[in-house]
Design a protein around this motif. Structure first.
Motif, short mmCIF file in Angstrom:
data_model
loop_
_atom_site.label_atom_id
_atom_site.label_comp_id
_atom_site.label_asym_id
_atom_site.label_seq_id
_atom_site.Cartn_x
_atom_site.Cartn_y
_atom_site.Cartn_z
N PHE A 78 -5.16 -44.31 -24.45
CA PHE A 78 -5.98 -44.76 -24.31
C PHE A 78 -6.62 -44.75 -24.69
CE2 PHE A 78 -2.75 -46.31 -20.94
CZ PHE A 78 -3.18 -47.95 -21.01
N TYR A 88 -11.10 -43.28 -23.61
CA TYR A 88 -12.31 -43.23 -22.36
C TYR A 88 -13.43 -43.05 -23.39
CZ TYR A 88 -8.61 -44.50 -19.62
OH TYR A 88 -7.53 -45.46 -18.99
N LEU A 111 -6.21 -44.72 -12.52
CA LEU A 111 -5.83 -45.65 -13.15
C LEU A 111 -5.04 -46.87 -13.12
CD1 LEU A 111 -6.30 -42.96 -16.86
CD2 LEU A 111 -8.39 -44.52 -15.48
N SER A 112 -5.13 -48.44 -13.33
CA SER A 112 -3.63 -49.64 -13.40
C SER A 112 -3.45 -47.89 -14.63
CB SER A 112 -4.45 -50.62 -13.54
OG SER A 112 -4.61 -50.52 -15.17
N GLU A 143 -2.32 -50.29 -16.75
CA GLU A 143 -2.75 -50.75 -17.96
C GLU A 143 -3.09 -49.61 -18.76
OE1 GLU A 143 -0.45 -53.85 -16.03
OE2 GLU A 143 -2.54 -52.60 -15.13
N ASP A 167 -6.66 -49.34 -16.65
CA ASP A 167 -7.83 -49.84 -17.05
C ASP A 167 -8.49 -48.91 -15.69
OD1 ASP A 167 -7.89 -51.91 -18.55
OD2 ASP A 167 -6.90 -52.89 -17.31
N VAL A 184 -9.90 -48.23 -12.20
CA VAL A 184 -9.81 -49.45 -11.19
C VAL A 184 -11.57 -49.29 -10.25
CG1 VAL A 184 -8.57 -49.95 -9.22
CG2 VAL A 184 -7.56 -48.98 -11.73
#
Length: 374
Positions: A294, A296, A330-331, A333, A335, A337
């Protein structure tokens, strides 16, 4: 009797079969003229108690019935024992308490009944006793025997009372004795808890519900995990006490460290007298590692410097964001949270280490103003 028109000649009169030795005959029957009769006297001299039977045979020159027979019976008076009830169930008692119930012994025979002895046998014999003055019972009368239950330990107890008498056909009768103390009873719906397939390095969670279907408080003394893969499974035991009719939940986690089938044994120790050690198989499969990347970014400077796994399968990350200490969840997936920044108004606040706690909190370590470690 001779009902014919000619003389009847008796050739033999005898007893045969059965208990013939306990019968005898006396007669003077030889020749009987028409319309006359002759008496045969049968004598009964029993040498043992009970029902007796034999056959009287009369042989003559009667052309139509050369041999006629008659059944001869006799009996001696004897006692007949009857016991009520044959199953004695005591109410639940606490350890050390005592309860007494009656057993009626009746003599339905026509001779005196003698109780020779009484005996209690069986696994719970020490929990039961008796008190009796029923040693001789006249015919058509009864007597009450007292059975006593005094539990010395928690649980179900049973034994058998044996009654020996001079009833010739039923010299031994038994009465089942049953008693119990209120106890806890552990109940769990499954004997195998399967986490399924979990990617290596990921954390899976399951819950185990413990129910107390007993009549008293269930005390959980320990919850342990043993076996070759025990280190991959963890439990949180907050079920110290479970009230009667209540339940409690044990949280379990599985964190595989390699691919393949994993298993361990969860053992719950309690005060359930029937199942003091309740075991459940824990199993799961370490699956292939799942890789995710991911990206960010923020308008200011942001760095992730540390990471730890969450029980939800996500992650918690720590680092620096625009000069302030930074923490985010972080989830699975990827994301965000939630996220939070911490600052001492100094330049260079950062989080360099983060670990999750059993209560879902965190412990972190880092620096202030690029120098002071905390």
């Amino acid at each position: 009797k001779n009902e014919g028109v000619l003389d009847l000649h008796i050739s033999n009169i005898k007893l045969s079969g059965g208990d013939s030795a306990e019968f005898s005959l006396e007669h003077l029957c030889d020749t009987i003229v028409p319309d006359d009769s002759c008496a045969v006297q049968v004598i009964f001299e029993p040498d043992s108690i009970g029902e007796k039977q034999t056959t009287l045979e009369i042989a003559s020159d009667d052309p139509d019935a050369p041999v006629v027979t008659a059944t001869i019976t006799g009996r001696t008076p004897y006692p007949v024992i009857s016991v009520d009830p044959v199953l004695l169930e005591f109410d639940a008692l606490e350890v050390g308490e005592s309860d007494t119930l009656d057993i009626t012994i009746e003599n339905t025979g026509d001779a005196e009944l003698t109780i020779d002895s009484l005996r209690i046998a069986g696994g719970g014999a020490d929990e039961f006793s008796y008190r009796s003055f029923c040693w001789t019972i006249a015919q058509s009368t009864s007597c009450d025997l007292e059975a006593i239950f005094t539990p010395e330990a928690v649980g179900d107890h049973s034994a058998t009372l044996h009654i020996y008498s001079n009833d010739p056909y039923n010299p031994e009768v038994t009465v089942s004795l049953q008693g119990r103390t209120p106890s806890a009873h552990i109940e769990i719906e499954t004997n195998v808890l399967d986490f399924g397939s979990v990617p290596v390095g990921n954390l899976a969670t399951e819950q185990l519900v413990i129910e107390n279907t007993g009549e008293r408080q269930l005390n959980i003394s320990s919850v342990t995990i043993t076996g070759a893969d025990a280190s991959l499974f963890r439990s949180s035991n907050t079920c110290g006490v479970v009230s009667s009719g209540g339940s409690c939940t044990v949280d379990l986690t599985f964190l595989p460290n390699s691919v393949g089938q994993k298993s361990a044994l969860l053992t719950i120790a309690s005060n359930d007298p029937d199942q003091p050690q309740y075991s459940i198989i824990l199993q799961g499969t370490g699956g292939d590692i799942q890789s995710m990347a991911f990206t960010y970014g923020t308008e200011g400077e942001q760095q992730f410097l540390c990471m730890d796994k969450l029980s939800s399968g996500g992650s918690v990350v720590g680092g620096i964001s625009d000069g302030e200490a930074y923490l985010a969840a972080l989830s699975p997936e990827g994301d965000i949270v939630w996220q939070k920044e911490y600052t001492t108004e100094s330049n260079g606040d950062a989080i360099y280490a983060v670990r999750t706690l059993w209560d879902n909190g965190f412990i972190v370590g880092g620096s202030i103003d690029w120098g002071t470690r905390w």
